[in-house]
Design a protein around this motif. Structure first.
Motif, PDB file in Angstrom:
ATOM      1  N   LEU A 210       0.863  -1.179   0.000  1.00  0.00           N
ATOM      2  CA  LEU A 210       0.000   0.000   0.000  1.00  0.00           C
ATOM      3  C   LEU A 210       0.905   1.236   0.000  1.00  0.00           C
ATOM      4  O   LEU A 210       1.761   1.376   0.862  1.00  0.00           O
ATOM      5  N   VAL A 211       0.713   2.114  -0.988  1.00  0.00           N
ATOM      6  CA  VAL A 211       1.491   3.353  -1.088  1.00  0.00           C
ATOM      7  C   VAL A 211       0.557   4.520  -0.811  1.00  0.00           C
ATOM      8  O   VAL A 211      -0.493   4.649  -1.451  1.00  0.00           O
ATOM      9  N   ASN A 212       0.937   5.379   0.137  1.00  0.00           N
ATOM     10  CA  ASN A 212       0.065   6.484   0.558  1.00  0.00           C
ATOM     11  C   ASN A 212       0.842   7.794   0.498  1.00  0.00           C
ATOM     12  O   ASN A 212       1.742   8.034   1.298  1.00  0.00           O
ATOM     13  N   LEU A 213       0.504   8.639  -0.476  1.00  0.00           N
ATOM     14  CA  LEU A 213       1.118   9.965  -0.606  1.00  0.00           C
ATOM     15  C   LEU A 213       0.317  10.955   0.225  1.00  0.00           C
ATOM     16  O   LEU A 213      -0.895  11.087   0.045  1.00  0.00           O
ATOM     17  N   VAL A 214       0.989  11.645   1.137  1.00  0.00           N
ATOM     18  CA  VAL A 214       0.319  12.600   2.030  1.00  0.00           C
ATOM     19  C   VAL A 214       0.739  14.014   1.636  1.00  0.00           C
ATOM     20  O   VAL A 214       1.931  14.331   1.609  1.00  0.00           O
ATOM     21  N   THR A 215      -0.263  14.852   1.325  1.00  0.00           N
ATOM     22  CA  THR A 215       0.012  16.231   0.911  1.00  0.00           C
ATOM     23  C   THR A 215      -0.944  17.199   1.605  1.00  0.00           C
ATOM     24  O   THR A 215      -1.925  16.778   2.223  1.00  0.00           O
ATOM     25  N   SER A 216      -0.648  18.481   1.456  1.00  0.00           N
ATOM     26  CA  SER A 216      -1.629  19.494   1.842  1.00  0.00           C
ATOM     27  C   SER A 216      -2.624  19.645   0.690  1.00  0.00           C
ATOM     28  O   SER A 216      -2.490  18.985  -0.352  1.00  0.00           O
ATOM     29  N   SER A 217      -3.590  20.518   0.850  1.00  0.00           N
ATOM     30  CA  SER A 217      -4.569  20.762  -0.219  1.00  0.00           C
ATOM     31  C   SER A 217      -4.248  22.068  -0.958  1.00  0.00           C
ATOM     32  O   SER A 217      -5.107  22.635  -1.618  1.00  0.00           O
ATOM     33  N   GLN A 218      -2.995  22.511  -0.863  1.00  0.00           N
ATOM     34  CA  GLN A 218      -2.639  23.817  -1.409  1.00  0.00           C
ATOM     35  C   GLN A 218      -2.377  23.817  -2.912  1.00  0.00           C
ATOM     36  O   GLN A 218      -2.134  24.868  -3.497  1.00  0.00           O
ATOM     37  N   MET A 219      -2.420  22.634  -3.549  1.00  0.00           N
ATOM     38  CA  MET A 219      -2.267  22.540  -5.005  1.00  0.00           C
ATOM     39  C   MET A 219      -3.277  21.539  -5.553  1.00  0.00           C
ATOM     40  O   MET A 219      -3.710  20.639  -4.848  1.00  0.00           O
ATOM     41  N   GLU A 220      -3.630  21.714  -6.785  1.00  0.00           N
ATOM     42  CA  GLU A 220      -4.395  20.711  -7.523  1.00  0.00           C
ATOM     43  C   GLU A 220      -3.423  20.074  -8.498  1.00  0.00           C
ATOM     44  O   GLU A 220      -2.924  20.734  -9.410  1.00  0.00           O
ATOM     45  N   LEU A 221      -3.144  18.794  -8.312  1.00  0.00           N
ATOM     46  CA  LEU A 221      -2.121  18.136  -9.121  1.00  0.00           C
ATOM     47  C   LEU A 221      -2.661  16.838  -9.692  1.00  0.00           C
ATOM     48  O   LEU A 221      -3.267  16.046  -8.975  1.00  0.00           O
ATOM     49  N   ASP A 222      -2.444  16.638 -10.992  1.00  0.00           N
ATOM     50  CA  ASP A 222      -2.822  15.381 -11.625  1.00  0.00           C
ATOM     51  C   ASP A 222      -1.741  14.340 -11.284  1.00  0.00           C
ATOM     52  O   ASP A 222      -0.595  14.466 -11.708  1.00  0.00           O
ATOM     53  N   LEU A 223      -2.113  13.345 -10.503  1.00  0.00           N
ATOM     54  CA  LEU A 223      -1.148  12.355 -10.032  1.00  0.00           C
ATOM     55  C   LEU A 223      -1.141  11.080 -10.875  1.00  0.00           C
ATOM     56  O   LEU A 223      -0.527  10.090 -10.495  1.00  0.00           O
ATOM     57  N   GLY A 224      -1.802  11.124 -12.028  1.00  0.00           N
ATOM     58  CA  GLY A 224      -1.893   9.936 -12.877  1.00  0.00           C
ATOM     59  C   GLY A 224      -0.534   9.425 -13.333  1.00  0.00           C
ATOM     60  O   GLY A 224      -0.279   8.210 -13.330  1.00  0.00           O
ATOM     61  N   GLU A 225       0.357  10.334 -13.716  1.00  0.00           N
ATOM     62  CA  GLU A 225       1.690   9.929 -14.173  1.00  0.00           C
ATOM     63  C   GLU A 225       2.483   9.297 -13.027  1.00  0.00           C
ATOM     64  O   GLU A 225       3.207   8.317 -13.224  1.00  0.00           O
ATOM     65  N   ILE A 242      -2.854   2.543  -4.224  1.00  0.00           N
ATOM     66  CA  ILE A 242      -2.110   3.802  -4.172  1.00  0.00           C
ATOM     67  C   ILE A 242      -3.097   4.870  -3.718  1.00  0.00           C
ATOM     68  O   ILE A 242      -4.150   5.066  -4.334  1.00  0.00           O
ATOM     69  N   LEU A 243      -2.771   5.528  -2.611  1.00  0.00           N
ATOM     70  CA  LEU A 243      -3.698   6.437  -1.958  1.00  0.00           C
ATOM     71  C   LEU A 243      -3.139   7.852  -1.930  1.00  0.00           C
ATOM     72  O   LEU A 243      -1.931   8.062  -1.990  1.00  0.00           O
ATOM     73  N   HIS A 244      -4.048   8.803  -1.804  1.00  0.00           N
ATOM     74  CA  HIS A 244      -3.661  10.210  -1.653  1.00  0.00           C
ATOM     75  C   HIS A 244      -4.395  10.755  -0.427  1.00  0.00           C
ATOM     76  O   HIS A 244      -5.615  10.870  -0.420  1.00  0.00           O
ATOM     77  N   THR A 245      -3.638  11.040   0.621  1.00  0.00           N
ATOM     78  CA  THR A 245      -4.213  11.584   1.848  1.00  0.00           C
ATOM     79  C   THR A 245      -3.985  13.084   1.910  1.00  0.00           C
ATOM     80  O   THR A 245      -2.852  13.544   1.756  1.00  0.00           O
ATOM     81  N   LEU A 246      -5.059  13.834   2.127  1.00  0.00           N
ATOM     82  CA  LEU A 246      -4.950  15.281   2.319  1.00  0.00           C
ATOM     83  C   LEU A 246      -4.852  15.568   3.811  1.00  0.00           C
ATOM     84  O   LEU A 246      -5.668  15.085   4.600  1.00  0.00           O
ATOM     85  N   ASN A 247      -3.842  16.342   4.174  1.00  0.00           N
ATOM     86  CA  ASN A 247      -3.598  16.673   5.579  1.00  0.00           C
ATOM     87  C   ASN A 247      -3.231  18.147   5.677  1.00  0.00           C
ATOM     88  O   ASN A 247      -2.143  18.556   5.259  1.00  0.00           O
ATOM     89  N   ASP A 248      -4.135  18.941   6.223  1.00  0.00           N
ATOM     90  CA  ASP A 248      -3.871  20.372   6.415  1.00  0.00           C
ATOM     91  C   ASP A 248      -3.651  20.717   7.881  1.00  0.00           C
ATOM     92  O   ASP A 248      -3.698  21.885   8.264  1.00  0.00           O
ATOM     93  N   GLY A 249      -3.420  19.703   8.710  1.00  0.00           N
ATOM     94  CA  GLY A 249      -3.130  19.956  10.116  1.00  0.00           C
ATOM     95  C   GLY A 249      -1.785  20.650  10.282  1.00  0.00           C
ATOM     96  O   GLY A 249      -0.864  20.459   9.482  1.00  0.00           O
ATOM     97  N   LEU A 250      -1.666  21.447  11.337  1.00  0.00           N
ATOM     98  CA  LEU A 250      -0.423  22.187  11.562  1.00  0.00           C
ATOM     99  C   LEU A 250       0.655  21.319  12.203  1.00  0.00           C
ATOM    100  O   LEU A 250       1.849  21.603  12.055  1.00  0.00           O
ATOM    101  N   ALA A 251       0.264  20.281  12.905  1.00  0.00           N
ATOM    102  CA  ALA A 251       1.238  19.420  13.584  1.00  0.00           C
ATOM    103  C   ALA A 251       2.001  18.565  12.574  1.00  0.00           C
ATOM    104  O   ALA A 251       1.482  18.204  11.507  1.00  0.00           O
ATOM    105  N   ASP A 252       3.244  18.236  12.922  1.00  0.00           N
ATOM    106  CA  ASP A 252       4.092  17.439  12.043  1.00  0.00           C
ATOM    107  C   ASP A 252       3.831  15.949  12.249  1.00  0.00           C
ATOM    108  O   ASP A 252       4.704  15.183  12.638  1.00  0.00           O
ATOM    109  N   VAL A 253       2.581  15.550  12.006  1.00  0.00           N
ATOM    110  CA  VAL A 253       2.174  14.146  12.110  1.00  0.00           C
ATOM    111  C   VAL A 253       1.269  13.815  10.928  1.00  0.00           C
ATOM    112  O   VAL A 253       0.622  14.703  10.358  1.00  0.00           O
TER     113      VAL A 253
END
Length: 451
Positions: A210-225, A242-253
């Motif tokens: 299981l691959v999980n990419l964690v990002t903020s929501s500050q960009m709209e990006l096509d992750l197909g490639e 393959i997952l995409h997790t959005l995380n806008d929390g301020l803590a470094d977790v």
């Protein structure tokens, strides 16, 4: 000796948890890190009446016991702090540290069965949580682990000994892809940027990844490639999600505000001692699969073969232990505060056709008050801080004949055992299981009995 002095000394001994100490002018100085026998350079940070604390600046001379082959990041990365010590000697050190902690509490008369080594001491982890960043200010994008003693500097660990080739290939293609695209990483100081973490999980017995990419929501990006680049990798395992997790929390977790499935499914399966477990992106599962099989085998050995026991499994997580010991019980009741983990436990029990396990969501300290059944044996597997004092009092009130304590922190373990001793429990036997090779940590299993 005064604050901010820089001193040199030889490390006398290591203590559990990764600390060590030496003497300067007959005064003990405690530091984080260090290996017995090293000559070190240390900055004095705090001077108190009862303790002097320093910060390890660098190792001047290696220790005579540092004879093992290390990866190229050793000394820079904050991961495997004792990788340079041969594995058999690591086990001896951990045995001594456990016994020292028990001796400090005057625990005597129990059977000590040593520390069992992990079946694999390299490439044993089934989960890695990597962080995006840079190794130096405005340098190229990195993805990996924090540099030792540095809060923000990240080193790309694409040859790490902790994980197998599949992890390393996924890490490398990920950092190369986003560096080529010049996608900014999330900066904790400014809270600006996109890339935050990469979490990779693998069923070491099933090969599912299981691959999980964690990002903020500050960009709209096509992750197909990016998804295609992962799927086209030549690896031994099989990517099932393959997952995409959005995380806008301020803590470094790693936290999930929203989860998107880019490919496949949002879970993997792992097999453990003949049972099948469904593991979701954020559920707890022991990070050393082969070690977990041995740990839970020790638990079953300590419990024995009587099949008429009612067992309480407190801090039960996703119900792994409860299901593994269910064959040795009339009934098992598990309590866990994380609702998602309880849901997973119920699902896994159904998956394995286990009908004598019941799982309850809630705080152990609260829920144990309302259980009407009386346990013959209680299993406790608390987090690192140990058992909350109120929960411990409630556990004692059940007056169970036996309690099996599984601990990832021997320091809080002996503190709690002292309380059980006051309640008339004796320590019968103790065994360590090294779930975390090349690190200062160890799992400990203790059986106590009511006098």
């Amino acid at each position: 000796m005064k604050k901010r002095d820089i001193v040199e000394f030889k490390i006398d001994a290591m203590e559990f948890g990764g600390n060590s100490y030496g003497y300067v002018e007959d005064e003990r100085v405690d530091i984080k890190g260090g290996i017995t026998g090293q000559k070190v350079r240390v900055l004095i940070k705090k001077i108190r009446k009862d303790k002097i604390e320093g910060k390890l600046l660098n190792v001047i001379e290696k220790s005579p016991i540092e004879k093992a082959v290390t990866c190229k990041y050793f000394g820079e990365c904050g991961g495997c702090s004792i990788l340079s010590i041969p594995y058999e000697e690591q086990l001896q050190i951990k045995e001594g540290q456990i016994l020292d902690l028990f001796a400090e509490k005057d625990f005597i008369g129990f059977k000590f069965l040593g520390v069992e080594g992990s079946p694999k001491f390299h490439e044993y982890r089934n989960k890695m949580e990597y962080t995006f960043g840079d190794e130096e200010k405005d340098g190229p994008l990195t993805l990996g682990l924090h540099k030792k003693g540095r809060m923000y500097d990240i080193i790309t660990v694409d040859e790490c000994f902790l994980v197998d080739k599949d992890f390393r290939k996924i890490l490398k293609i990920t950092v190369d892809y986003f560096e080529r695209k010049k996608i900014p990483y999330y900066r904790n100081l400014t809270h600006k940027g996109y890339l935050r973490n990469l979490v990779v999980r693998k069923g070491l017995n099933t090969g599912e990844i299981l691959v999980n990419l964690v990002t903020s929501s500050q960009m709209e990006l096509d992750l197909g490639e990016y998804v295609n680049s992962i799927l086209n990798l030549e690896i031994e395992g099989k990517v099932v999600g393959i997952l995409h997790t959005l995380n806008d929390g301020l803590a470094d977790v790693v936290k999930c505000d929203e989860l998107k499935i880019l490919y496949g499914r949002d879970y993997l399966y792992e097999n453990l001692l003949g049972l099948k477990f469904k593991i979701s992106p954020f559920s707890f599962f022991q990070t050393n699969t082969k070690g977990a099989e041995r740990l839970y085998s020790i638990v079953r050995e300590f419990i024995g073969n009587e099949k008429d026991k009612v067992i309480f499994d407190l801090y039960s997580g996703t119900g792994t232990i409860a299901q593994i010991v269910s064959k040795n019980a009339k009934k098992v009741i598990g309590i866990e505060i994380v609702k998602e983990a309880v849901e997973a436990a119920i699902e896994n029990a159904k998956l394995n056709n286990i009908t004598n396990c019941e799982f309850i969501a809630g705080d152990v300290g609260e829920k144990v008050k309302y259980l009407k059944e009386k346990p013959d044996l209680i299993i406790v597997d608390p987090p690192r801080p140990g058992i909350h004092k109120d929960a411990l009092k409630d556990i004692v009130k059940f007056n169970a004949k036996e309690i099996l304590y599984i601990s990832c922190n021997p320091k809080t373990l002996v503190r709690d055992l002292a309380e059980f001793k006051k309640a008339n429990y004796d320590i019968v036997k103790v065994k360590g299981m090294d779930m975390f090779p090349n690190t200062p940590h160890v799992e400990t299993v203790v059986l106590i009995e009511k006098k």
